[in-house]
Enzyme design. Structure first.
Site, PDB file in Angstrom:
ATOM      1  N   GLY A 143       1.045  -1.545   0.156  1.00 56.16           N
ATOM      2  CA  GLY A 143       0.265   0.403  -0.191  1.00 56.16           C
ATOM      3  C   GLY A 143       0.555   0.937   0.643  1.00 56.16           C
ATOM      4  N   ARG A 155       4.565 -16.386  -4.633  1.00 50.89           N
ATOM      5  CA  ARG A 155       3.085 -16.634  -4.759  1.00 50.89           C
ATOM      6  C   ARG A 155       2.640 -16.395  -5.351  1.00 50.89           C
ATOM      7  NH1 ARG A 155      -1.368 -16.557  -1.726  1.00 50.89           N
ATOM      8  NH2 ARG A 155      -2.601 -18.587  -1.775  1.00 50.89           N
ATOM      9  N   ASP A 203       6.036  -5.085   5.503  1.00 43.03           N
ATOM     10  CA  ASP A 203       5.877  -6.189   5.669  1.00 43.03           C
ATOM     11  C   ASP A 203       5.709  -7.204   4.821  1.00 43.03           C
ATOM     12  OD1 ASP A 203       3.280  -6.350   5.855  1.00 43.03           O
ATOM     13  OD2 ASP A 203       3.302  -7.819   7.315  1.00 43.03           O
ATOM     14  N   THR A 219       5.263   2.618   5.942  1.00 45.48           N
ATOM     15  CA  THR A 219       3.872   2.154   6.510  1.00 45.48           C
ATOM     16  C   THR A 219       3.224   3.255   7.025  1.00 45.48           C
ATOM     17  OG1 THR A 219       1.880   0.559   7.154  1.00 45.48           O
ATOM     18  CG2 THR A 219       4.197   0.450   8.003  1.00 45.48           C
ATOM     19  N   ASP A 229       0.686   1.941   8.868  1.00 47.77           N
ATOM     20  CA  ASP A 229       0.610   1.414  10.590  1.00 47.77           C
ATOM     21  C   ASP A 229       1.180   1.037  10.895  1.00 47.77           C
ATOM     22  OD1 ASP A 229      -1.613   0.716   8.387  1.00 47.77           O
ATOM     23  OD2 ASP A 229      -1.256  -1.530   7.778  1.00 47.77           O
ATOM     24  N   ASP A 285       3.817  -0.925  11.983  1.00 49.18           N
ATOM     25  CA  ASP A 285       3.574  -2.409  12.847  1.00 49.18           C
ATOM     26  C   ASP A 285       4.939  -3.158  12.114  1.00 49.18           C
ATOM     27  OD1 ASP A 285       2.938  -2.889  10.140  1.00 49.18           O
ATOM     28  OD2 ASP A 285       1.515  -3.348  10.246  1.00 49.18           O
ATOM     29  N   ARG A 324     -23.879  14.167  20.260  1.00 46.23           N
ATOM     30  CA  ARG A 324     -23.985  12.322  20.025  1.00 46.23           C
ATOM     31  C   ARG A 324     -22.434  11.955  19.736  1.00 46.23           C
ATOM     32  NH1 ARG A 324     -24.773  14.342  13.180  1.00 46.23           N
ATOM     33  NH2 ARG A 324     -27.642  13.734  13.945  1.00 46.23           N
ATOM     34  N   ARG A 380      -5.070  -2.009  10.156  1.00 46.92           N
ATOM     35  CA  ARG A 380      -4.238  -3.350  10.143  1.00 46.92           C
ATOM     36  C   ARG A 380      -4.731  -3.371  11.514  1.00 46.92           C
ATOM     37  NH1 ARG A 380      -0.438  -5.963   6.666  1.00 46.92           N
ATOM     38  NH2 ARG A 380       1.492  -5.008   7.826  1.00 46.92           N
ATOM     39  N   HIS A 391      -8.779   5.527   2.760  1.00 46.65           N
ATOM     40  CA  HIS A 391      -7.467   5.804   2.350  1.00 46.65           C
ATOM     41  C   HIS A 391      -7.463   6.680   2.304  1.00 46.65           C
ATOM     42  CE1 HIS A 391      -8.433   1.913   1.012  1.00 46.65           C
ATOM     43  NE2 HIS A 391      -7.379   2.032   0.715  1.00 46.65           N
TER      44      HIS A 391
HETATM   45  O1  F6P Z   1      -0.923  -1.573   5.459  1.00 47.83           O
HETATM   46  C1  F6P Z   1      -1.476  -0.178   4.854  1.00 47.83           C
HETATM   47  C2  F6P Z   1      -2.923   0.141   5.393  1.00 47.83           C
HETATM   48  O2  F6P Z   1      -3.825   1.108   4.332  1.00 47.83           O
HETATM   49  C3  F6P Z   1      -3.733  -0.950   5.574  1.00 47.83           C
HETATM   50  O3  F6P Z   1      -3.773   0.516   7.337  1.00 47.83           O
HETATM   51  C4  F6P Z   1      -5.234  -1.253   5.346  1.00 47.83           C
HETATM   52  O4  F6P Z   1      -5.626  -2.357   6.219  1.00 47.83           O
HETATM   53  C5  F6P Z   1      -5.161  -1.809   3.784  1.00 47.83           C
HETATM   54  O5  F6P Z   1      -3.264  -0.910   3.870  1.00 47.83           O
HETATM   55  C6  F6P Z   1      -5.377  -1.571   3.141  1.00 47.83           C
HETATM   56  O6  F6P Z   1      -5.582  -1.587   1.653  1.00 47.83           O
HETATM   57  P1  F6P Z   1      -6.421  -1.736   0.540  1.00 47.83           P
HETATM   58  O7  F6P Z   1      -5.551  -0.085   0.222  1.00 47.83           O
HETATM   59  O8  F6P Z   1      -5.720  -3.078  -0.590  1.00 47.83           O
HETATM   60  O9  F6P Z   1      -7.199  -1.532   0.875  1.00 47.83           O
END
Ligand code: F6P
Length: 367
Positions: A14, A82, A120, A142, A144, A146, A179, A188, A289
């Site tokens: 991504g 793969r 990763d 990333t 994330d 992570d 609210r 993720r 996104h």
């Molecule tokens: O790993 C980056 C990320 O944006 C995650 O936070 C999210 O779960 C995933 O990619 C979304 O993937 P895609 O762009 O395939 O929808």
């Protein structure tokens, strides 16, 4: 200096803000500092599988430092070990190991070392091709955050600022309408992005995958706020958050992707459950996104430039098959294999979890 003449650069997985800053850093350092040639590979490992690449020069990477996305393109469906080569009669993907194709195309292009900018998944693919003989160096990106063994990846800080701004904006409308407002944040299986942006914006409830929640505890918390006169509640919920004993909410399955599960929708499920339990009006916003787009913040540009420079040092010292990482505030490196197939998650006793609780936020877990 190791005998290398030409490097390849790819961005995989991504996208995130800061990829272009790293492409620029690697390319400029290779050319200006070391007099090397640079080949840009299109769409991550897919470009090596399909033999799509082109030279990068200081001109082609000029003026891209601040641009979001990646000028090389990317793919998150191109693991050479793969790779989906077609579909069977039931429409299921047929996978093949096309690593040899990658090695041949890299060798035909005269690539001595491959700079793999990714998360990763990309590091796992890099580790596979490295074992088969193509020297690789990883640069961790990333939103994330992570990636194992690195306390920060570029893209993360920009995503934190985007999610924080969204939470700030939700605050005002939540307050006007009294609210419960949920903001669903990417990441993720890791809660870093949610944790940081929630703390930055003072979210009341923080739900992350590493700390399963109890919806009754969350509902009670919202009601108590109302009783205290705070007639709104902000809930920052990670897309991977799940209830105690329950499952994550899956948005779609991308069958030909190495990591096929795409999360999304937990905020809507929770919003309905909270309204039902408390009688409070609730709305959910999924940031999606937007968190990956646009200009990188200054910190990500600095990180990307330092990582790119360090990666070129490793390459020219012949220290292949390593990943550039940040540890205790210093740019260093670890073996590729140490980060492949792993994820760095939020420890439930992390100091930031404690800090959030200290200022009154809840993670929705029973006491
Ligand atoms: O790993 C980056 C990320 O944006 C995650 O936070 C999210 O779960 C995933 O990619 C979304 O993937 P895609 O762009 O395939 O929808």
């Amino acid at each position: 200096m190791a005998k290398i003449r030409r490097i390849g650069v790819l961005t995989g997985g991504g996208d995130c803000p800061g990829l272009n800053a790293v492409i620029r850093a690697v390319t400029k350092t290779a050319i200006i500092q070391y007099g090397l040639e640079v080949i840009g590979i299109e769409d991550g490992f897919l470009g090596l599988i399909e033999n799509r690449m082109h030279p990068l020069t200081t001109e082609t990477v000029s003026n891209i430092l601040t641009q979001g996305g990646t000028i090389l393109g990317t793919s998150n469906k191109a693991d050479p070990a793969r790779f989906a080569v077609g579909k069977d009669k039931d429409g299921k993907p047929i996978f093949e190991d096309v690593t040899d194709r990658v090695l041949k195309h890299a060798s035909d292009a005269g690539i001595d070392v491959l700079m793999c900018i990714g998360g990763d998944g990309t590091m796992t693919a890099a580790s596979t091709v490295a074992k088969k003989g193509l020297p690789c160096i990883g640069l961790p990106k990333t939103i994330d955050n992570d990636l194992m063994h690195s306390e920060i990846t570029f893209g993360f800080q920009t995503a934190v600022s985007i999610a924080t701004e969204a939470l700030d904006r939700i605050h005002t409308t939540a307050s006007s309408h009294h609210r419960v407002m949920l903001v669903e944040i990417m990441g993720r299986n890791a809660g870093w992005l949610t944790l940081h942006s929630a703390i930055a914006s003072g979210a009341d409830v923080i739900l992350i995958p590493e700390i399963p929640f109890d919806v009754d505890v969350v509902g009670e918390y919202c009601l108590k706020r109302n009783q205290r006169g705070k007639r709104f509640t902000i809930i920052a919920v990670a897309e991977g958050a799940k209830p105690i004993g329950g499952e994550r909410v899956v948005n779609r399955v991308v069958h030909d992707s190495p990591d096929p599960i795409r999360l999304g929708g937990v905020s809507e499920v929770l919003s309905a459950q909270i309204s039902e339990r408390t009688g409070l009006e609730s709305r959910a916003t999924i940031l999606g996104h937007i968190q990956r787009g646009g200009t990188p913040v200054a910190e990500d540009r600095v990180l990307a430039t330092s990582f790119g420079c360090r990666a070129m040092e490793l390459a020219t010292q012949g220290r292949f098959n390593e990943v550039v990482v940040m540890q205790r505030g210093e740019v260093t490196s670890v073996p590729l294999e140490a980060v492949a197939n792993q994820q760095r998650l939020v420890p439930p006793d992390h100091p930031l979890v404690k800090a959030a609780m200290a200022v009154g936020s809840t993670f929705g877990a029973p006491k």
